[in-house]
Scaffold this motif. Structure first.
Motif: not given
Length: 167
Positions: A44-48, A59-61, A66-74
């Motif tokens: 779900i996270t990868i497809t979103s 995608h689900i969301w 959420g996209i910014f948070e994924i980039k931040f964690i990366a």
């Protein structure tokens, strides 16, 4: 032979033994459920995240936070990986230099003389304080004033036996 194998076996797992069908079914269901709990959020996270750059991807969301948070964690994970790699490589280089410097040096003692020193010191201690097994097994021993060692007495024993050199 079978008794020896049983003594060697340190653990057992009923899952891999014959029988125990219900146990195998239950543990397999739990394992599959556990892996689904890992893969479904990951997919779900990868497809979103992928859908944020390619709208054709289902995608689900699609929240910007959420996209910014994924980039931040990366970015945090990339920085952590870089720091851990830098530390590991630098410590490896330091340890290799230290090992090369120490291993290539000539030993600072002569093992043959070291054994002779131990023997001479053992004889001296036997004369002064009694046999070795007595010294190691006695619970209480009071050293008399005349038994005290002088500051350089061990060194003088080595000199007397010509064992005072370091190599």
């Amino acid at each position: 032979m079978k008794d020896e194998k049983q003594r060697q076996q340190l653990y057992t797992d009923e899952y891999f033994e014959k029988g125990h069908i219900l146990l195998k079914i239950w543990q397999t269901i739990v394992a599959i459920f556990g892996w689904l709990c890992v893969f479904i959020p990951l997919v779900i996270t990868i497809t979103s995240f992928w859908a944020a750059y390619n709208p054709k991807i289902p995608h689900i969301w699609s929240y910007d936070e959420g996209i910014f948070e994924i980039k931040f964690i990366a970015v945090i994970l990339l920085f952590s990986f870089a720091m851990a790699s830098l530390f590991a490589v630098s410590m490896t280089l330091i340890q290799n230099r230290r090992r090369d410097r120490l291993v290539e040096q000539w030993p600072t003692f002569n093992p043959i003389n070291q054994k002779k020193r131990e023997n001479e010191l053992g004889k001296f201690m036997d004369e002064r304080f009694g046999p070795k097994d007595f010294r190691e097994n006695v619970r209480y021993y009071e050293v008399q004033p005349e038994q005290n060692l002088d500051t350089d007495q061990i060194k003088s024993i080595y000199k007397k036996s010509n064992l005072d050199d370091l190599g």
